[in-house]
Write a protein that holds these residues in place. Structure first.
Motif, PDB file in Angstrom:
ATOM      1  N   THR A 150       1.323   1.511   5.228  1.00  0.00           N
ATOM      2  CA  THR A 150       0.450   1.041   5.396  1.00  0.00           C
ATOM      3  C   THR A 150      -0.838   0.081   5.093  1.00  0.00           C
ATOM      4  OG1 THR A 150       0.697   3.070   8.057  1.00  0.00           O
ATOM      5  CG2 THR A 150      -1.223   1.496   7.458  1.00  0.00           C
ATOM      6  N   ARG A 199       1.072  -2.492   2.836  1.00  0.00           N
ATOM      7  CA  ARG A 199       1.164  -3.386   3.927  1.00  0.00           C
ATOM      8  C   ARG A 199      -0.288  -4.438   3.780  1.00  0.00           C
ATOM      9  NH1 ARG A 199       4.422  -4.084   9.707  1.00  0.00           N
ATOM     10  NH2 ARG A 199       3.191  -5.835  10.661  1.00  0.00           N
ATOM     11  N   LYS A 259      -0.819  -2.409  14.662  1.00  0.00           N
ATOM     12  CA  LYS A 259       0.686  -3.251  14.228  1.00  0.00           C
ATOM     13  C   LYS A 259       1.280  -2.562  12.862  1.00  0.00           C
ATOM     14  CE  LYS A 259      -0.071  -6.538  17.112  1.00  0.00           C
ATOM     15  NZ  LYS A 259      -0.352  -8.186  17.669  1.00  0.00           N
ATOM     16  N   ALA A 260       0.431  -2.131  11.930  1.00  0.00           N
ATOM     17  CA  ALA A 260       0.630  -1.826  10.078  1.00  0.00           C
ATOM     18  C   ALA A 260       1.790  -0.181   9.913  1.00  0.00           C
ATOM     19  CB  ALA A 260      -0.007  -2.649   9.361  1.00  0.00           C
ATOM     20  N   ARG A 283      12.817  -7.983   5.266  1.00  0.00           N
ATOM     21  CA  ARG A 283      11.930  -6.326   5.400  1.00  0.00           C
ATOM     22  C   ARG A 283       9.881  -6.378   5.181  1.00  0.00           C
ATOM     23  NH1 ARG A 283      15.228  -2.957   2.569  1.00  0.00           N
ATOM     24  NH2 ARG A 283      13.147  -3.112   1.531  1.00  0.00           N
ATOM     25  N   HIS A 284      10.009  -7.839   4.717  1.00  0.00           N
ATOM     26  CA  HIS A 284       8.786  -7.677   4.668  1.00  0.00           C
ATOM     27  C   HIS A 284       7.169  -8.398   5.386  1.00  0.00           C
ATOM     28  CE1 HIS A 284       4.796  -9.377   2.783  1.00  0.00           C
ATOM     29  NE2 HIS A 284       5.147  -8.287   1.583  1.00  0.00           N
ATOM     30  N   HIS A 285       6.710  -7.411   5.887  1.00  0.00           N
ATOM     31  CA  HIS A 285       5.832  -8.730   7.242  1.00  0.00           C
ATOM     32  C   HIS A 285       5.348  -9.993   7.818  1.00  0.00           C
ATOM     33  CE1 HIS A 285       2.190  -7.516   4.055  1.00  0.00           C
ATOM     34  NE2 HIS A 285       2.234  -7.841   4.838  1.00  0.00           N
ATOM     35  N   SER A 286       5.300 -10.666   6.214  1.00  0.00           N
ATOM     36  CA  SER A 286       4.658 -12.493   6.348  1.00  0.00           C
ATOM     37  C   SER A 286       4.847 -12.468   4.996  1.00  0.00           C
ATOM     38  CB  SER A 286       3.313 -11.802   6.579  1.00  0.00           C
ATOM     39  OG  SER A 286       2.142 -13.275   6.273  1.00  0.00           O
TER      40      SER A 286
END
Length: 642
Positions: A187, A190, A137-138, A218-221
């Motif tokens: 990646t 992240r 997913k990353a 836009r950050h993943h978490s």
């Protein structure tokens, strides 16, 4: 929405309809529980300094450099390691620079092949904490297949040697090598930090809070704790004219009105015309310059100085009205316009008279000092509506509401921006509303619920919930302010620095004591033996330690904002929490993105181990682990009934 146990069970049965599906998921979840805890990063008080913030995200608070050293010591020289690190930080720019350094196409091809191998090794090293599914997913979607083939392939197998060689040759031959390298670097960025905490104050002072918000979206978490400066912008979007006036004054003070006009599309023409009509040049209201490349000169400087005066006077008038409207706020002493002499050349405070400097009270009626002129009222009404109707501002503030909170308990730590108001004995103080005293956690909960109510309601302007947003900014019992009074008026108009002093809440003295921090942790339901309070808001001055109360209190505001760096001597702190424990990272001031890329100048200077785990912490010992263990129990019960 509340989900009953029966509904939860039905949803599980629908998602896992067979014994095979249930057993597979149990095996998957129990395996995840044994993985090492992933890395959390903490920042606070970014204050619009996007370039420094972006750099810290890219270098993962120095964590990427550490992993490169672990993996490549003995294989790369220190110089090559630094070059490799900056390729990961800024892949687009560094690929362009490196490509231009090659004259021979064969040398460039060899660099591509070597870089593919090194980046894949680095990615594999960073991915060891995660399941293949999470790593996938990353990855950039367009390169998932290629990346997985190369990442998990066995290059020692002769049968597939040509297979892997053909993949890399085709990446180069089809001219996608640059994009592939950029995707691998993103990646890695992240995966090195799995979750980001921002402990307040994204806004004010620096030039680009809007860019920070765009980056965070836009950050993943990520989660956000609201800071006192953030509240002004939330309040502005919620329709508080008090918050609008305060934030516009701060923008004028730090030469940042372009944020309002260019970033959020709010027209300041009417304010400018009002300022031009009533105010003159006034050196006391010249803006503070934090970025030399943005220094205003000539007519622009004069206009900014006039706007600064106009909005400051509107602010002081509106605050006087709010103080009269809300006696429960107990802020009567902050009404100062009525303390001016009739000729406005002096002011009497607590029986002592002071001469006025930088006076600009042309619109203040001595007989009715807190009433706005009709023109002033029109301007602030128009501006408030513009904030309420700004589409981009609401996009950012909606995200703030979705991801934000007054405080957060996360993996055994308590994150708060400001303070928990207490008296000198450490007993919790609070705000009395409608006959009820709210203090400690209850005060935080009340103010958060009120903020959410005010933000999402129809905008009334001067109702209690909206006035409480302003109270969060400046009130004597505000957990986000943490002082008895904000002496903005005195700093503008009185030379005697004794009047400028802002008395801090006793929390800031007591937070050095372990017993006190243990009480705070207990109040918020955090284990007092193992937990920590992670705090922002107050810059750590030169010679002071950010680690207090026997390591239970960590203060991570070290001076992201350039306005504070003379006081702090550094460029800020960040905090890392991984499976090995807690590390405090000291940063040097950031110059520019262009300089960092060209000179390979990093800003991480030192790391200090705050707390080392005796055994590596696993997912099972985290908040996510608690949820996963509950899911395992539910699945086991479901399996028994099949």
């Amino acid at each position: 929405m509340f989900i009953t146990q029966e509904l939860e069970r039905e949803l599980l049965q629908e998602k896992y309809p067979t014994r095979e599906a249930v057993t597979t998921e149990i095996i998957n979840l129990e395996a995840i529980l044994n993985l090492p805890k992933s890395t959390e990063a903490f920042m606070s008080d970014i204050h619009g300094e996007f370039a420094a913030f972006d750099h810290i995200l890219r270098n993962a608070s120095g964590n990427i450099t550490i992993k490169i050293q672990d993996l490549f010591n003995g294989k790369m020289t220190p110089k090559t390691q630094k070059q490799f690190a900056f390729l990961i930080y800024y892949p687009t720019e560094r690929v362009r620079i490196i490509k231009n350094s090659f004259d021979d196409p064969d040398d460039l091809k060899q660099w591509y092949l070597d870089t593919f191998e090194n980046l894949l090794d680095m990615l594999k090293y960073c991915a060891t904490k995660y399941t293949r599914s999470k790593v996938r997913k990353a990855m950039a979607p367009e390169f998932v297949y290629i990346t997985e083939e190369l990442l998990y392939g066995d290059f020692s197998t002769e049968d597939k040697h040509k297979y892997y060689a053909q993949i890399t040759d085709d990446i180069i031959g089809l001219k996608t090598a640059d994009q592939f390298i950029i995707a691998l670097c993103h990646t890695i960025q992240r995966l090195v930090v799995d979750h980001l905490h921002v402990v307040g104050d994204i806004y004010d002072r620096g030039p680009a809070p809007d860019k920070i918000m765009d980056r965070l979206m836009r950050h993943h978490s990520v989660d956000l704790q609201w800071g006192n400066h953030d509240i002004l912008w939330l309040g502005g979007a919620a329709g508080s004219s008090l918050c609008v006036a305060n934030l516009l004054r701060i923008c004028a003070r730090y030469n940042n009105l372009s944020i309002v006009e260019d970033a959020y599309g709010i027209n300041l023409r009417h304010l400018s015309l009002l300022a031009e009509k009533y105010y003159q040049d006034n050196p006391g209201f010249a803006p503070k310059i934090m970025h030399e490349d943005r220094r205003p000169v000539g007519a622009e400087l004069t206009q900014l100085t006039k706007i600064h005066q106009a909005i400051a006077i509107i602010q002081f008038k509106l605050e006087g009205q709010a103080i009269d409207r809300r006696p429960e706020f107990k802020m009567t002493k902050r009404k100062l316009l009525d303390k001016l002499s009739d000729d406005r050349q002096s002011i009497t405070l607590d029986g002592k008279t002071y001469p006025i400097i930088n006076g600009c009270f042309q619109t203040v009626d001595p007989k009715d000092p807190y009433t706005l002129l009709p023109e002033e009222q029109d301007v602030i009404d128009q501006l408030t509506q513009a904030f309420v109707n700004s589409e981009k501002l609401h996009k950012h503030m909606d995200f703030f509401m979705k991801k934000g909170s007054m405080y957060l308990t996360y993996n055994g730590n308590l994150l708060i921006h400001g303070c928990v108001p207490v008296n000198p004995k450490g007993e919790m103080e609070g705000l009395r509303l409608n006959g009820k005293l709210y203090k400690g956690k209850a005060l935080f909960d009340l103010l958060e619920q009120n903020l959410r109510t005010s933000y999402f309601k129809s905008k009334n302007g001067d109702d209690l919930s909206t006035d409480l947003l302003w109270y969060l900014w400046t009130g004597p019992e505000s957990p986000l302010f943490g002082k008895r009074a904000m002496t903005t008026f005195e700093r503008y108009f009185i030379e005697d620095k004794a009047t400028h002093v802002e008395v801090t809440n006793s929390y800031y003295k007591l937070r050095h004591e372990a017993w006190f921090i243990e009480n705070i942790l207990k109040e918020f339901g955090v284990d007092a033996d193992t937990g920590h309070v992670i705090n922002g808001h107050t810059p750590v001055k030169k010679g002071q330690s950010p680690i207090l109360a026997d390591g239970k209190m960590l203060v991570i505001d070290g001076g992201f904002a350039r306005a504070y760096q003379k006081t702090t001597g550094i460029g800020g702190y960040t905090l890392l929490y991984n499976s090995y424990g807690l590390q405090l990272v000291t940063l040097q001031p950031f110059t520019t993105r262009a300089n960092a890329i060209a000179q390979l100048s990093d800003i991480v200077s030192t790391k200090h181990v705050v707390e080392q785990e005796l055994a590596r912490k696993t997912v099972a010992e985290t908040d996510i682990g608690t949820k996963l263990k509950r899911q395992v129990r539910q699945l086991q019960e479901l399996l028994e009934d099949m």
